[in-house]
Scaffold this active site. Structure first.
Site, mmCIF file in Angstrom:
data_model
loop_
_atom_site.group_PDB
_atom_site.id
_atom_site.type_symbol
_atom_site.label_atom_id
_atom_site.label_comp_id
_atom_site.label_asym_id
_atom_site.label_seq_id
_atom_site.Cartn_x
_atom_site.Cartn_y
_atom_site.Cartn_z
ATOM 1 N N LYS A 187 9.102 4.606 9.684
ATOM 2 C CA LYS A 187 9.383 3.212 10.050
ATOM 3 C C LYS A 187 10.589 2.674 9.267
ATOM 4 N N GLY A 234 4.279 1.102 24.139
ATOM 5 C CA GLY A 234 3.001 0.935 23.437
ATOM 6 C C GLY A 234 2.151 -0.153 24.071
ATOM 7 N N TYR A 258 4.326 7.801 7.739
ATOM 8 C CA TYR A 258 4.447 6.656 8.662
ATOM 9 C C TYR A 258 5.449 5.644 8.109
ATOM 10 N N LEU A 315 6.856 -1.297 20.612
ATOM 11 C CA LEU A 315 5.583 -1.287 19.879
ATOM 12 C C LEU A 315 4.967 0.105 19.822
ATOM 13 N N GLU A 339 4.107 -1.711 5.599
ATOM 14 C CA GLU A 339 4.026 -0.394 4.948
ATOM 15 C C GLU A 339 5.379 0.018 4.365
ATOM 16 N N ASP A 346 -1.422 -4.532 20.159
ATOM 17 C CA ASP A 346 -0.392 -5.575 20.283
ATOM 18 C C ASP A 346 0.203 -5.592 21.685
ATOM 19 N N HIS A 363 -2.425 -6.824 11.106
ATOM 20 C CA HIS A 363 -3.051 -7.783 12.010
ATOM 21 C C HIS A 363 -4.070 -7.074 12.879
ATOM 22 N N THR A 413 -0.388 0.035 25.901
ATOM 23 C CA THR A 413 -1.843 0.291 25.917
ATOM 24 C C THR A 413 -2.480 0.035 24.549
ATOM 25 N N ASP A 447 7.060 8.627 27.149
ATOM 26 C CA ASP A 447 6.773 8.986 25.761
ATOM 27 C C ASP A 447 8.057 8.792 24.967
ATOM 28 N N LEU A 448 7.935 8.207 23.801
ATOM 29 C CA LEU A 448 9.144 7.928 22.997
ATOM 30 C C LEU A 448 9.790 9.185 22.448
ATOM 31 N N THR A 464 7.074 -2.984 9.639
ATOM 32 C CA THR A 464 5.739 -3.065 9.041
ATOM 33 C C THR A 464 5.766 -3.319 7.535
HETATM 34 P P1 NAP Z 1 -1.795 0.828 18.318
HETATM 35 O O1 NAP Z 1 -2.954 0.014 18.779
HETATM 36 O O2 NAP Z 1 -2.019 2.111 17.597
HETATM 37 O O3 NAP Z 1 -0.885 1.121 19.617
HETATM 38 C C1 NAP Z 1 0.171 2.043 19.575
HETATM 39 C C2 NAP Z 1 0.696 2.233 20.973
HETATM 40 O O4 NAP Z 1 1.753 3.204 20.939
HETATM 41 C C3 NAP Z 1 -0.338 2.773 21.969
HETATM 42 O O5 NAP Z 1 -0.086 2.195 23.229
HETATM 43 C C4 NAP Z 1 -0.018 4.255 22.005
HETATM 44 O O6 NAP Z 1 -0.422 4.894 23.192
HETATM 45 C C5 NAP Z 1 1.489 4.199 21.920
HETATM 46 N N1 NAP Z 1 2.119 5.448 21.511
HETATM 47 C C6 NAP Z 1 1.826 6.224 20.450
HETATM 48 N N2 NAP Z 1 2.663 7.269 20.384
HETATM 49 C C7 NAP Z 1 3.512 7.148 21.443
HETATM 50 C C8 NAP Z 1 4.580 7.932 21.940
HETATM 51 N N3 NAP Z 1 4.981 9.058 21.326
HETATM 52 N N4 NAP Z 1 5.232 7.503 23.052
HETATM 53 C C9 NAP Z 1 4.843 6.376 23.683
HETATM 54 N N5 NAP Z 1 3.817 5.626 23.283
HETATM 55 C C10 NAP Z 1 3.162 6.001 22.161
HETATM 56 O O7 NAP Z 1 -0.830 -0.049 17.404
HETATM 57 P P2 NAP Z 1 -0.729 -1.649 17.234
HETATM 58 O O8 NAP Z 1 -1.656 -2.065 16.147
HETATM 59 O O9 NAP Z 1 -0.792 -2.287 18.560
HETATM 60 O O10 NAP Z 1 0.743 -1.782 16.635
HETATM 61 C C11 NAP Z 1 1.881 -1.943 17.484
HETATM 62 C C12 NAP Z 1 3.129 -1.538 16.715
HETATM 63 O O11 NAP Z 1 3.271 -2.364 15.570
HETATM 64 C C13 NAP Z 1 3.152 -0.108 16.205
HETATM 65 O O12 NAP Z 1 4.481 0.332 16.254
HETATM 66 C C14 NAP Z 1 2.702 -0.238 14.760
HETATM 67 O O13 NAP Z 1 3.210 0.840 14.002
HETATM 68 C C15 NAP Z 1 3.317 -1.556 14.393
HETATM 69 N N6 NAP Z 1 2.635 -2.353 13.366
HETATM 70 C C16 NAP Z 1 1.295 -2.594 13.475
HETATM 71 C C17 NAP Z 1 0.694 -3.422 12.525
HETATM 72 C C18 NAP Z 1 -0.771 -3.755 12.615
HETATM 73 O O14 NAP Z 1 -1.325 -4.202 11.605
HETATM 74 N N7 NAP Z 1 -1.409 -3.633 13.774
HETATM 75 C C19 NAP Z 1 1.466 -3.987 11.487
HETATM 76 C C20 NAP Z 1 2.826 -3.722 11.446
HETATM 77 C C21 NAP Z 1 3.424 -2.914 12.400
HETATM 78 P P3 NAP Z 1 -1.950 5.433 23.399
HETATM 79 O O15 NAP Z 1 -2.766 4.215 23.792
HETATM 80 O O16 NAP Z 1 -1.783 6.419 24.491
HETATM 81 O O17 NAP Z 1 -2.377 6.018 22.101
HETATM 82 O O1 F7E Z 2 -6.185 0.736 6.047
HETATM 83 C C1 F7E Z 2 -8.277 1.440 3.117
HETATM 84 C C2 F7E Z 2 -7.019 2.274 3.278
HETATM 85 O O2 F7E Z 2 -5.989 2.041 8.142
HETATM 86 C C3 F7E Z 2 -6.164 -0.406 5.218
HETATM 87 C C4 F7E Z 2 -1.591 0.036 10.485
HETATM 88 O O3 F7E Z 2 -1.735 -0.863 11.556
HETATM 89 O O4 F7E Z 2 -1.358 -1.756 8.915
HETATM 90 C C5 F7E Z 2 -2.130 -0.603 9.223
HETATM 91 O O5 F7E Z 2 -2.065 0.344 8.176
HETATM 92 C C6 F7E Z 2 -6.642 -0.040 3.825
HETATM 93 C C7 F7E Z 2 -5.966 1.188 3.194
HETATM 94 O O6 F7E Z 2 -4.471 0.037 7.715
HETATM 95 C C8 F7E Z 2 -10.968 3.190 4.766
HETATM 96 O O7 F7E Z 2 -6.929 3.265 2.259
HETATM 97 C C9 F7E Z 2 -10.628 2.292 2.834
HETATM 98 O O8 F7E Z 2 -5.682 0.898 1.852
HETATM 99 O O9 F7E Z 2 -6.810 -0.352 8.253
HETATM 100 P P1 F7E Z 2 -5.935 0.642 7.615
HETATM 101 P P2 F7E Z 2 -3.102 0.346 6.956
HETATM 102 O O10 F7E Z 2 -3.064 1.695 6.381
HETATM 103 O O11 F7E Z 2 -2.836 -0.803 6.059
HETATM 104 C C10 F7E Z 2 0.040 -1.513 8.673
HETATM 105 C C11 F7E Z 2 0.705 -2.834 8.419
HETATM 106 C C12 F7E Z 2 0.663 -0.725 9.764
HETATM 107 O O12 F7E Z 2 1.856 -0.866 10.024
HETATM 108 C C13 F7E Z 2 -0.123 0.407 10.312
HETATM 109 O O13 F7E Z 2 0.383 0.785 11.603
HETATM 110 O O14 F7E Z 2 -8.033 0.293 3.910
HETATM 111 N N1 F7E Z 2 -9.509 2.113 3.569
HETATM 112 N N2 F7E Z 2 -11.530 2.967 3.544
HETATM 113 C C14 F7E Z 2 -9.680 2.646 4.771
HETATM 114 N N3 F7E Z 2 -8.868 2.700 5.853
HETATM 115 C C15 F7E Z 2 -9.346 3.306 6.959
HETATM 116 N N4 F7E Z 2 -8.567 3.358 8.071
HETATM 117 N N5 F7E Z 2 -10.607 3.864 6.995
HETATM 118 C C16 F7E Z 2 -11.464 3.842 5.921
HETATM 119 O O15 F7E Z 2 -12.580 4.333 5.979
#
Ligand code: NAP
Ligand code: F7E
Length: 385
Positions: free
Chosen positions: A161, A9, A157, A86, A135, A14, A187, A11, A64-65, A133
């Site tokens: 996870k 991940g 999702y 990631l 979630e 994170d 984040h 690209t 690809d995972l 996460t």
């Molecule tokens: P992101 O921006 O959506 O990045 C996800 C990465 O995974 C991208 O590089 C994507 O590639 C790659 N990917 C998706 N499917 C794949 C597959 N089948 N094989 C290989 N690579 C794949 O996510 P992020 O916000 O950086 O989050 C990083 C990790 O932390 C994720 O696992 C997410 O679920 C977890 N997480 C995120 C948050 C948050 O708030 N950001 C919180 C808790 C946990 P492409 O660029 O090609 O799409």
């Molecule tokens: O939504 C509400 C939506 O898509 C946050 C991922 O990184 O964090 C992320 O998941 C909230 C939700 O993030 C819109 O219903 C309202 O209640 O930004 P989000 P998420 O679902 O919390 C967790 C920790 C991860 O692990 C995930 O990978 O916002 N909401 N209106 C909306 N959300 C989106 N996307 N778009 C709307 O228009």
């Protein structure tokens, strides 16, 4: 001697920040990127060196995972000291549309990494970080959430996870692997994906301020999230793998904010005061006041007339569209990261206002540039351009 890290991940949001952080710490960094019909390396292009130059400390592999042979081959080639898993289909709403793929990539993908490390005889060498996460908490059983709070995921999702979380612990206990979960709360950053809520709001605010977009259509405005800055959170990932013993840690700010409040703060940071009225799908947000000095400083003097005219003629800038609602929602997240703060010495540097400032200044800058690209069609600009 330099340590070697493999980031799946790389690209993503994170992955890009972590790769940069580890390269600065003199790691050799390998990353897995997916093949895509368009370039998907905008977030890391600034780190990438000419592949023909001898010393390469940042190396990308296609992969690809969902492909276990690929995962095994890449790990065998890199012989990493640390793997940061990631990669994931990380969008909660999209996981309802692609539940099987999400389970495969996010759940079984983690198993493929753990099993490859075991089969390759790297158990004693390779430490593994699993991107767990908030979630997992879903329909929360306790407020605030800690490492001991029971899980109740509310999306494909979250459920995928959950498997990844427990298989990481199982491999740790069964085979003595140094495998840990970071339970990270939301984040964000200027390079957050454009369809996550904070970036959608920050980007739309910039476009509305510049006269490029009329209205921001939102889903559930009442859910609450504990938002931090990705730059702080990737440091926690690294710290987790530097501990003698593997363990699981909550990473969070301890502050929760509703989506509605995030919208108010984002517009206010650029001098526009929003007031919400109405209920459910009839709820709207209007610009009701305007701090011209702040707006001129953040957005530009030349756009002030446009906002004056919006207030006089068409002040509604936020509406609700039920298409963005989720079949099951996570209403409230707030994390207690005491364990990470005391044992890892981790603490965030950004608060919510600092995060918003960082995001809006970047999006205003990007959208201004985008507005000026007239020839050759409309193109979304990279944060680093
Ligand atoms: P992101 O921006 O959506 O990045 C996800 C990465 O995974 C991208 O590089 C994507 O590639 C790659 N990917 C998706 N499917 C794949 C597959 N089948 N094989 C290989 N690579 C794949 O996510 P992020 O916000 O950086 O989050 C990083 C990790 O932390 C994720 O696992 C997410 O679920 C977890 N997480 C995120 C948050 C948050 O708030 N950001 C919180 C808790 C946990 P492409 O660029 O090609 O799409
Ligand atoms: O939504 C509400 C939506 O898509 C946050 C991922 O990184 O964090 C992320 O998941 C909230 C939700 O993030 C819109 O219903 C309202 O209640 O930004 P989000 P998420 O679902 O919390 C967790 C920790 C991860 O692990 C995930 O990978 O916002 N909401 N209106 C909306 N959300 C989106 N996307 N778009 C709307 O228009």
């Amino acid at each position: 001697m330099s340590k070697t890290a493999l980031i799946t991940g790389v690209t993503g949001q994170d992955g890009a920040y972590l790769a940069e952080y580890l390269l600065k710490k003199d790691y050799i960094v390998h990353g897995i990127k997916r093949r895509s019909s368009l370039f998907n390396t905008e977030r890391i292009d600034h780190l990438y060196q000419d592949p023909h130059v001898d010393k390469r400390d940042f190396i990308l592999h296609y992969g690809d995972l969902t492909d276990s042979m690929n995962v095994t081959k890449v790990i065998q080639e890199c012989q990493p000291d640390e793997i940061y898993n990631l990669a994931a289909m990380s969008h909660v709403k999209v996981s309802f549309d692609t539940p099987e793929y999400t389970a495969n990539a996010d759940g079984l993908g983690t198993l493929r990494i753990l099993e490859a490390v075991r089969l390759l005889g790297l158990t004693g060498k390779t430490r593994i970080y699993q991107a767990s996460t908030s979630e997992l908490y879903g329909l929360v059983q306790e407020v605030p959430q800690t490492e001991k709070t029971p899980f109740y995921p509310r999306s494909p999702y979250g459920v995928a996870k959950l498997y990844a979380y427990w298989i990481t612990i199982n491999y740790r206990e069964a085979y003595g692997m140094h495998a840990s979960n970071g339970i990270l709360f939301n984040h964000e950053s200027p390079i957050r994906g454009e369809t996550f809520v904070t970036r959608k709001i920050s980007r739309a605010m910039a476009r509305i301020a510049l006269g490029m977009q009329e209205c921001l259509f939102m889903g559930n405005l009442s859910s609450r999230r504990d938002w931090g800055h990705a730059k702080d959170y990737i440091k926690a990932m690294h710290l987790i793998l530097q501990q003698d013993k593997p363990d699981d840690y909550v990473i969070a700010t301890g502050v929760t904010t509703s989506i509605r409040e995030f919208i108010l703060k984002t517009f206010a940071a650029a001098g526009m005061e929003i007031a919400f009225s109405g209920e459910k799908e009839e709820e709207v947000g209007k610009i009701v006041a305007f701090d011209e000095k702040l707006f001129a400083e953040k957005v530009g003097e030349e756009y002030k007339n446009h906002i004056r005219s919006r207030i006089a003629n068409n002040p509604v800038v936020v509406r609700v569209d039920r298409n963005y609602y989720r079949p099951t929602e996570v209403d409230l997240l707030i994390g207690d990261s005491t364990k990470a703060r005391t044992r890892l010495g981790w603490a965030p540097e950004f608060d919510l206002n600092g995060l918003i400032e960082d995001m809006i200044s970047s999006d205003i800058h990007l959208m201004k540039k985008e507005a000026h690209i007239k020839n050759g069609g409309f193109r979304t600009l990279n944060y680093f351009e």
